[in-house]
Scaffold this active site. Structure first.
Site, mmCIF file in Angstrom:
data_model
loop_
_atom_site.group_PDB
_atom_site.id
_atom_site.type_symbol
_atom_site.label_atom_id
_atom_site.label_comp_id
_atom_site.label_asym_id
_atom_site.label_seq_id
_atom_site.Cartn_x
_atom_site.Cartn_y
_atom_site.Cartn_z
ATOM 1 C CB CYS A 191 -0.923 -0.006 1.221
ATOM 2 S SG CYS A 191 -1.846 1.548 1.432
ATOM 3 C CG ASP A 198 -1.811 -4.238 -1.027
ATOM 4 O OD1 ASP A 198 -2.574 -4.402 -0.056
ATOM 5 O OD2 ASP A 198 -1.454 -3.116 -1.428
#
Length: 284
Positions: A191, A198
C-alpha cells in the site's frame, strides 16, 4: 477548477470514526491520470479493462429494522477518470449498516449511482459502474477456482530484484509467435500510504513472440518492494510487457487477497474481449 484529490488526502492510514448511517460523501476518488502519466501514458490509454471488486461485508436494515446481508460485486471501467480509495469504499459500505432500505434492489441502485458519480469525480458519467448483489440463498453457488494457465512458480530461479525491473523482460522476437497463458501466485506489492503488504495472483495471456518465462517470473517478483495501488501495479505490468516483449495481443489480470472485507482485481487488455469471470481464489 475541481481539486483532484490524491492518496495523501484520503482516510487511508488515519484514525477514522465509523458511521452506520448512509453517507455517499464517504467515497474518496483518486485520479488515475498522475500515475498513468508517470508510466508514459498521456490521454486515452491504449488498453481496455475494468477493476473487479468484491465486498463481503455488506449489510443493511429492511423496512422493519431486520438486518440483511449480501456479497456485492462491482465492475469499475478502466476508462473512468478516478479509482475509489479502498478504505473509503469500506466506510461507505459500512454506512448502510444502520440504514433502512425497501429491498436489495434499492441498495444496488443507490450504490451504483454513488459509485458511478465517484469514479467520474462529479463530471459527466461516461460509463456506469456495474453492481451485482449476491443474496444469501445464492452463497452456496459462489465457486472457488484458481487461475487457468501454465504456472510460472514451478521454475527454480534466483531472485534479487525487489523493485519493478522491466529490463528482466525479453521475448524471442526472431521466432514464430505463440499464444499462451501464464500465471503466478507470487505477486506482492505494498500500500503506498500504510506500507501494508498486498498479496495477489496474476494471469498474463498473450499472442506474439514467446516471452522468456524465467525473466517474466523474476519481473513479477520484482514488485515485492513496490508501493502502489493495485490498479496502477497492473497497468505498469501491462505497459512494461507490451513495450519490452512486443506482443500482438496482451491481457494482464491480477486477483488480490481481500483486506477490510474487500478484494480488488484489475484486468487490462489490448483488445476488446469478454470480462474475466469474477470468481474468487482460495486465498481470497
Amino acid at each position: 477548477m475541481n481539486h483532484s484529490p490524491g492518496a495523501a488526502d484520503s482516510p487511508l492510514g488515519r484514525s477514522t470514526s465509523y458511521t452506520d448511517h448512509y453517507d455517499p460523501l464517504l467515497l474518496f476518488p483518486i485520479a488515475r491520470a498522475p500515475q498513468r502519466a508517470a508510466m508514459g501514458i498521456e490521454g486515452r490509454p491504449m488498453f481496455f479493462g475494468a477493476d473487479l471488486w468484491t465486498a463481503y461485508e455488506l449489510s443493511w436494515l429492511n423496512a422493519r429494522g431486520k438486518p440483511q446481508v449480501a456479497i456485492a460485486q462491482f465492475m469499475i471501467p478502466a476508462e473512468s477518470t478516478h479509482i475509489i480509495e479502498s478504505k473509503s469504499f469500506k466506510l461507505y459500505l459500512n454506512s448502510f449498516n444502520g440504514t433502512r432500505m425497501a429491498d436489495s434492489e434499492e441498495v444496488r441502485q443507490r450504490i451504483r449511482s454513488d459509485v458511478s458519480a465517484a469514479i467520474w469525480h462529479d463530471g459527466p458519467v461516461g460509463s456506469s459502474a456495474g453492481v451485482k448483489l449476491v443474496l444469501p440463498d445464492d452463497f452456496d453457488r459462489e465457486p472457488i477456482h484458481e487461475m487457468d494457465g501454465l504456472n510460472l512458480d514451478r521454475l527454480d530461479i534466483d531472485c534479487d530484484r525487489f523493485h519493478p525491473a522491466p529490463e528482466l523482460l525479453s521475448s524471442a522476437v526472431d521466432e514464430q509467435p505463440v499464444t499462451e497463458t501464464l500465471t503466478s501466485r507470487l505477486l506482492k506489492s505494498n500500500c503506498p500510504v500504510t506500507g501494508q503488504p498486498d498479496w495477489a495472483s496474476v494471469q498474463i495471456s498473450y499472442t506474439g513472440p514467446q516471452i522468456d518465462q524465467a525473466g517474466l517470473l523474476q519481473y513479477i517478483i520484482s514488485f515485492r518492494g513496490h508501493d502502489d495501488f493495485h490498479e496502477h501495479c497492473v497497468e505498469r505490468m501491462f505497459m512494461d510487457i507490451w513495450t519490452r516483449c512486443k506482443p500482438a495481443k496482451l491481457a494482464v489480470y491480477a486477483r488480490y487477497t481481500r483486506r477490510g472485507g474487500l478484494d480488488i482485481n484489475p484486468w487490462r487488455t489490448s483488445h476488446p474481449c469478454p470480462l474475466p469471470a469474477n470468481v474468487r481464489m482460495a486465498r481470497q
